[in-house]
Motif scaffolding. Sequence first.
Motif, PDB file in Angstrom:
ATOM      1  N   LYS A  42     -17.105  -1.026   0.622  1.00 41.98           N
ATOM      2  CA  LYS A  42     -15.908  -0.227   0.359  1.00 41.98           C
ATOM      3  C   LYS A  42     -16.282   1.085  -0.322  1.00 41.98           C
ATOM      4  O   LYS A  42     -15.764   2.154   0.044  1.00 41.98           O
TER       5      LYS A  42
ATOM      6  N   LYS B  38      -6.478   0.002  -0.780  1.00 46.40           N
ATOM      7  CA  LYS B  38      -7.331   0.101   0.401  1.00 46.40           C
ATOM      8  C   LYS B  38      -7.917   1.501   0.543  1.00 46.40           C
ATOM      9  O   LYS B  38      -7.379   2.483   0.022  1.00 46.40           O
TER      10      LYS B  38
ATOM     11  N   ASN C 236      -8.810   1.364  -9.756  1.00 45.17           N
ATOM     12  CA  ASN C 236      -8.631   0.145  -8.966  1.00 45.17           C
ATOM     13  C   ASN C 236      -9.379  -1.015  -9.616  1.00 45.17           C
ATOM     14  O   ASN C 236     -10.610  -0.988  -9.710  1.00 45.17           O
TER      15      ASN C 236
ATOM     16  N   ASP D 208     -17.364  -3.986  -4.397  1.00 47.86           N
ATOM     17  CA  ASP D 208     -17.567  -4.049  -2.947  1.00 47.86           C
ATOM     18  C   ASP D 208     -18.288  -2.772  -2.511  1.00 47.86           C
ATOM     19  O   ASP D 208     -17.674  -1.718  -2.372  1.00 47.86           O
TER      20      ASP D 208
ATOM     21  N   PRO E 151      -8.747  -4.865  -9.038  1.00 44.22           N
ATOM     22  CA  PRO E 151      -7.967  -5.963  -8.463  1.00 44.22           C
ATOM     23  C   PRO E 151      -8.038  -7.270  -9.240  1.00 44.22           C
ATOM     24  O   PRO E 151      -7.122  -8.081  -9.171  1.00 44.22           O
TER      25      PRO E 151
ATOM     26  N   GLU F 111     -13.611   2.582  -9.315  1.00 44.16           N
ATOM     27  CA  GLU F 111     -13.552   1.461  -8.377  1.00 44.16           C
ATOM     28  C   GLU F 111     -14.244   0.241  -8.992  1.00 44.16           C
ATOM     29  O   GLU F 111     -15.449   0.236  -9.204  1.00 44.16           O
TER      30      GLU F 111
ATOM     31  N   SER G  95     -14.021  -3.034  -7.792  1.00 39.67           N
ATOM     32  CA  SER G  95     -14.012  -4.196  -6.911  1.00 39.67           C
ATOM     33  C   SER G  95     -15.410  -4.764  -6.666  1.00 39.67           C
ATOM     34  O   SER G  95     -15.542  -5.886  -6.168  1.00 39.67           O
TER      35      SER G  95
ATOM     36  N   ASP H  43      -5.419  -4.844  -4.444  1.00 36.22           N
ATOM     37  CA  ASP H  43      -6.587  -4.011  -4.174  1.00 36.22           C
ATOM     38  C   ASP H  43      -6.150  -2.807  -3.351  1.00 36.22           C
ATOM     39  O   ASP H  43      -5.629  -2.961  -2.245  1.00 36.22           O
TER      40      ASP H  43
ATOM     41  N   GLN I 109       0.830  -1.207   0.000  1.00 35.00           N
ATOM     42  CA  GLN I 109       0.000   0.000   0.000  1.00 35.00           C
ATOM     43  C   GLN I 109       0.867   1.262   0.000  1.00 35.00           C
ATOM     44  O   GLN I 109       0.537   2.248  -0.657  1.00 35.00           O
TER      45      GLN I 109
END
Length: 292
Positions: A170, A145, A135, A167, A137, A163, A165, A143, A112
């Motif tokens: 998140k 954070k 991002n 999620d 992943p 983004e 992901s 990924d 990170q």
Amino acid sequence: MKLEGVYVAVVTPFENGKIAEKTYEEYLEKLIQSGIAGIVVCGSTGESSMITMEEHTSLFRLSKEIVNNRIQVIANAGANSTDEAVYLTKEAEKTGVDAVLSVVPYYVKPTQEGIFLHYKAIHDETDNIPLIIYNVPGRTAVDIKVETVVRLSSLERYIGIKESSSDMEKVSNLVAQTKPNFSVLSGNDGTFLPLLAVGGHGIISVIGNIMPKELVALYNSVKKGDLNTAIEINTKMLPLFQALSFEANPIPVKYALYKMGQVSSELKLPLTMLSETYQKKMDQVLKDLSLI
């Protein structure tokens, strides 16, 4: 610069291995007329990993000329090497694009802190261009954070994140913990509606190549508080969301655009034409949606 609404990650049309400039112009004109906020050039959908540095800068410049300030032009200038990402960002800035998208360094699996320093170098070694974190992943194997994004959002020219992901917890934290003018955009078509529901600001889309007006209508419906209409549009697009994942992006979307008569089916190796089994399935989805 504010990032909000629908951005389309555009494909790169080829003809005998070269960028098909006339086809590209006609294709972009259709997208511009659909009401989208902007385009992302030379992203994964644009076969960025397979084209040369010269082709990158040529596409940045050509896209800006065609668009002529009618919508925003975002150039993907990411790389797993920080030096390369800085170089490409500087080249993009020279062409006058509106912002630069830069992917989390892939393959090398940085920490990170390494990710933070990578993005800080891009910020500190360039001039005035707005910057966007990317991002993904599933492709990078790392990924980023929330804490790292928050640190980066404090830097002057980082204006948002794509983004991918999926999620939503998140995403909620990204919206809550970053500065108010920092935009959180969906990188997945299938989670665009949920992202808006938790405070996200827009999308960088693949399906927008095929159904841009519908995607803009979905976004506008949410903004008006008409959730039922947004759900109807999202439900209509579900089969195409799934079809665009038959094989790795941009194989399915380029085939769909080819069937719609917008671009050739030509891809840069090692990408290959959509397999025959999936061609039949894609054809049926496009027919069901009255797109072919």
